[in-house]
Design an enzyme around this catalytic site. Structure first.
Site, PDB file in Angstrom:
ATOM      1  N   THR A 175       1.061  -1.051  -0.157  1.00 37.99           N
ATOM      2  CA  THR A 175       0.093   0.027   0.075  1.00 37.99           C
ATOM      3  C   THR A 175       1.107   1.397   0.252  1.00 37.99           C
ATOM      4  O   THR A 175      -0.239   2.229  -0.166  1.00 37.99           O
ATOM      5  CB  THR A 175      -0.516  -0.168   1.524  1.00 37.99           C
ATOM      6  N   SER A 190       3.834  -5.346   2.411  1.00 35.33           N
ATOM      7  CA  SER A 190       2.914  -5.290   4.266  1.00 35.33           C
ATOM      8  C   SER A 190       3.119  -6.874   3.863  1.00 35.33           C
ATOM      9  O   SER A 190       3.469  -7.575   2.832  1.00 35.33           O
ATOM     10  CB  SER A 190       1.579  -4.730   3.854  1.00 35.33           C
ATOM     11  N   TRP A 236       6.107  -0.779   5.750  1.00 38.22           N
ATOM     12  CA  TRP A 236       4.644  -0.514   5.425  1.00 38.22           C
ATOM     13  C   TRP A 236       4.326   1.493   4.995  1.00 38.22           C
ATOM     14  O   TRP A 236       3.825   1.253   4.080  1.00 38.22           O
ATOM     15  CB  TRP A 236       3.664  -1.133   5.376  1.00 38.22           C
ATOM     16  N   ASN A 254       5.395  -5.366  12.979  1.00 37.49           N
ATOM     17  CA  ASN A 254       4.879  -6.145  13.660  1.00 37.49           C
ATOM     18  C   ASN A 254       5.762  -7.698  13.544  1.00 37.49           C
ATOM     19  O   ASN A 254       5.711  -7.659  12.251  1.00 37.49           O
ATOM     20  CB  ASN A 254       3.739  -6.451  14.855  1.00 37.49           C
ATOM     21  N   ASP A 297      -0.299  -6.747  17.641  1.00 35.73           N
ATOM     22  CA  ASP A 297       0.245  -6.320  16.438  1.00 35.73           C
ATOM     23  C   ASP A 297       0.180  -4.576  16.326  1.00 35.73           C
ATOM     24  O   ASP A 297      -0.435  -4.260  14.851  1.00 35.73           O
ATOM     25  CB  ASP A 297      -1.208  -6.696  15.714  1.00 35.73           C
ATOM     26  N   ARG A 324       1.893   2.851  17.254  1.00 36.78           N
ATOM     27  CA  ARG A 324       0.143   2.030  18.132  1.00 36.78           C
ATOM     28  C   ARG A 324       0.635   1.844  18.808  1.00 36.78           C
ATOM     29  O   ARG A 324      -0.907   1.403  19.346  1.00 36.78           O
ATOM     30  CB  ARG A 324       1.333   1.034  16.964  1.00 36.78           C
TER      31      ARG A 324
END
Lengths: 524, 253
Positions: A175, A190, A236, A254, A297, A324
């Site tokens: 992406t 990814s 990614w 991750n 994740d 994240r």
């Protein structure tokens, strides 16, 4: 003020000082000189972040806190797709390039008139979203769901070449909005559902030929066990770049298997990390691991924002990331040394912070047979939506997400791909302005229940643009987060940008599958 | 699950399908086409194996899938999307749609076989202590402020089991909604079910079922949202509390 000309081939004003300001916008390979200054090319936005620093801060000042309530729609462009736009548009020479999975469009930045539309053939890659394109001379670059990189002629959208970046049959997809550094086009992929090494590829933008490949986790056949058995660590998201040190900064994703921790006991380097690479060789200069041994994740793929500021009263070359996992990190970007680690979103998974500035994972919060209630949830304390750094007030404005999920793992879930199960429980979104010197939250602005997908843009005049979870694009006062303007355009899925053409400033943002350009009334 | 095992499971799945008295036989070719189309279009949200992903639920445990016959329930959801849950509509050929439907049903059969990955069984969740859960319910958890084991929760363990009961206990998104009382500039008070609220607009559904909205800045209003207590509690539960309360709820049969 020096600005770029409308030619994208070269920044014509002068050689050195002007180039330092026009920098990333001048797309001749000779003229690319990245800088950490605010975006100075008023009529352009030629990379995913708008400049190499990842600050998404514009020098434009026509829209101000005093007049932003007058913003009106200048034009709208409907892609006609069912999937919402997640890409940041790029803009060069008065033409906007916007992408979605398998699709690229060129449209007139003044009128939304479509110049061309390119459709990639049907394929079996993941069609989850697309972050945007890159541009170099007369070529624009599109990554595809099946991990190809396509060079399109910027004039007519015709394919110049098409190369494979990674093997989609193994489970890679892309992406990624590629990042151009001189004659290196950096492309990430990814792949969470298979146990795959993390790959970043440097490609010659003229020919598509691979220049180097960097692995964040060991490729098959590597001697020893440097990642403790983990694969993953996909890069990614689009990185940032410091021309002074010639270092590329990129976040890694991750580890895999994703939720099965016991099978990969250890820190699992370099997953969930911020890495500094030499863009000419792909060689690692330093790494900082945001989450050791991640079992939830949580990528550290979020934007590594570069700021020349001060820390403890001393001038410092900084890198900051709202990650994240719910933690905010400030690093010395010359060494990767931690200067500050603190939470910016709800996080209950760590027992403390180690001497290197890394949170210490609580083993009791690893996924378990009977479930563990963990914050953040899988979608994270933030995600791909970009933050913005406002130099005047010294805050990183982040679209945060306070959320809980339940995480499960039992041994028969196996050791391949996801290898477990997790479910979001509840979350709400809050825009937070983080003081980068202390980590304290200067102000917060509620964005509603659920996770916002909108990134953030700040401007020199003191405006902050983002989207809430209800489908409003909003303008706030950067000094205190007060609302000044809004428009209900549908779910904002990308990060807003701004540019000025013919003396008129536009703010461009996606709502659903359409792009909207807002501006002040022409006859004020 | 390794590739080899995954392939074996696929093989077993095909055998199961062929043996099942299905009203619509699914050919291996159709299942393969469905697997590819599902992975490309649906996989990121629902997981490549349809057992749940980043934002989409586990379809093998879905009531819609359970009720579906030959795509009569799944088809409209794919074609129209579920805007309220963030799922976009998909434009697919009839053949692709049929293949995806076949694949989802096939995955459901596989998920019900022993050893399937990415599932949570009710048996996994039996680590709590019901007595401790009852004490938490009536004490620190303050659940009894709103709920009663002989009132709204009577027989709850018959209606909900396992993971669904746990999820609804933590945040019952489909439970009774919020109400709002809006004071208009005229002084009139309007009350009803909260129908919409963002920073700029508040709306309710009144007793006659009519939708009414106002600019949030031009009225005063009070929202009563019983779910706020559930959201607040998420930061207070220990994992033991969570399992204990679940154990207690499972006694309410």
């Amino acid at each position: 003020m020096t600005t770029c000309t409308t030619s994208w081939r070269i920044c014509r004003r002068s050689v050195s000082a002007a180039l330092q300001r026009c920098a990333a916008w001048a797309l001749s390979s000779l003229a690319i000189v990245g800088v950490l200054a605010a975006q100075d090319a008023k009529d352009s936005w030629t990379t995913y972040h708008g400049d190499y620093s990842g600050r998404r801060h514009s020098s434009l000042t026509q829209m101000t806190p005093a007049n932003v309530h007058q913003l009106t729609l200048a034009w709208a462009f409907a892609t006609g797709q069912t999937q919402s736009i997640k890409a940041t548009p790029i803009l060069a020479n008065g033409v906007i390039y916007i992408s979605a999975p398998d699709h690229a469009w060129a449209i007139d930045a003044r009128s939304a008139h479509q110049l061309w539309h390119y459709t990639y053939p049907a394929n079996e890659g993941f069609h989850i979203g697309h972050r945007g394109m890159a541009i170099y001379n007369d070529s624009v670059f599109l990554t595809t769901p099946d991990s190809h990189l396509i060079a399109l002629d910027a004039k007519d959208g015709k394919v110049k070449w098409n190369v494979t970046i990674a093997d989609a049959k193994k489970g890679y997809w892309s992406t990624n909005a590629p990042l151009l550094i001189r004659d290196h086009l950096l492309v990430g992929v990814s792949g969470d559902f298979d146990n795959l090494p993390g790959i970043l590829t440097s490609v010659d933008p003229e020919t598509g030929k691979t220049q180097w490949t960097f692995y964040s986790t060991p490729p098959p056949g590597t001697a020893g066990n440097p990642s403790d058995g983990a694969t993953g660590g996909q890069m990614w998201m689009t990185g940032t770049y410091d021309p002074e040190s010639n270092l590329l900064f990129v976040g890694t994703g991750n580890p895999t298997p994703v939720l099965n921790g016991p099978v990969r006991a250890g820190d699992n380097r370099w997953t969930d990390s911020i890495l500094a690479l030499n863009p000419d060789t792909g060689r690692l200069a330093w790494g900082f691991q945001a989450t050791r041994h991640d079992t939830h994740d949580w990528d550290a793929a979020e934007v590594p924002v570069l700021v020349d500021g001060s820390f403890n009263g001393t001038p410092a070359k900084l890198l900051m990331q709202a990650s994240r996992n719910g933690y905010f990190y400030v690093l010395d970007r010359t060494t990767g040394r931690s200067l500050l680690t603190t939470t910016f979103a709800t996080a209950n998974w760590a027992t403390g912070i180690d001497q290197d500035g890394r949170p210490i994972p609580n083993p009791a919060k690893e996924p378990a047979r009977d479930g563990r209630l963990v914050a953040p949830d899988e979608s994270g304390g933030t995600n791909y939506r970009s933050p913005s750094f406002d130099p005047k007030t010294g805050v990183l404005v982040v679209s945060a997400h306070d959320a809980y999920g339940i995480y499960f793992f039992r041994s028969d879930h196996g050791a391949y791909g996801w290898a477990g199960a997790d479910y979001g429980v509840f979350g709400k979104s809050i825009l937070r302005a983080i003081d980068y010197q202390t980590g304290k939250i200067r102000w917060s602005h509620d964005l509603g229940e659920g996770a916002s997908a909108a990134g953030v843009l700040t401007t020199e005049s003191g405006l902050t643009f983002t989207g809430d979870t209800a489908g409003n694009v909003i303008a706030l006062r950067t000094s205190d987060g007060a609302t000044l303007w809004h428009s209900g355009i549908g779910r904002v899925g990308n990060s807003p940008i701004t540019y000025e053409l013919d003396g008129r400033q536009y703010m461009l943002v996606a709502g659903g599958a359409s792009l909207y350009a807002f501006a002040l009334p022409e006859h004020r | 699950m390794g590739k080899r095992l995954q392939n074996l499971t696929e093989l077993i799945g095909v055998v199961v399908v062929l043996q099942a008295a299905s009203p619509q036989p699914r050919s291996p070719e159709q299942l393969q086409a469905g697997q590819r189309a599902f992975a490309a279009q649906c996989g990121f949200c629902h997981g490549r194996d349809a057992m749940g992903g980043e934002t989409g639920p586990n379809l093998t445990r879905s009531a819609i899938v359970a009720d579906d016959v030959g795509g009569d329930k799944i088809g409209p959801v794919i074609r129209d999307g579920r805007a309220d849950k963030g799922m976009p509509p998909f434009r697919l050929s009839d053949a692709d749609l049929a293949a995806i439907v076949a694949f989802i049903h096939d995955q459901k059969i596989k998920s019900e076989s022993p050893g399937a990955r990415r599932s949570v069984n009710a048996a996994d969740l039996q680590t709590g202590n019901a007595d401790a859960g009852r004490q938490y319910f009536n004490g620190a958890g303050r659940c009894a402020t709103c709920h009663s084991p002989t009132g709204d929760l009577a027989g709850v363990a018959k209606r909900l089991q396992g993971l669904e009961l746990l999820q609804r206990m933590l945040y019952p998104s489909r439970a009774r909604g919020a109400t709002v009382a809006v004071r208009l500039p005229s002084g009139e008070l309007v009350a009803g079910a909260l129908a919409y609220r963002d920073e700029f607009t508040v709306a309710l559904t009144d007793a006659e079922g009519r939708y009414r909205s106002w600019p949030a800045g031009r009225v005063t209003f009070t929202v009563d949202n019983p779910l706020e207590a559930h959201a607040d509690q998420l930061g207070r539960y220990t994992d033991d509390d969570m399992h204990n309360v679940l154990a207690y709820l499972q006694t309410l049969r």
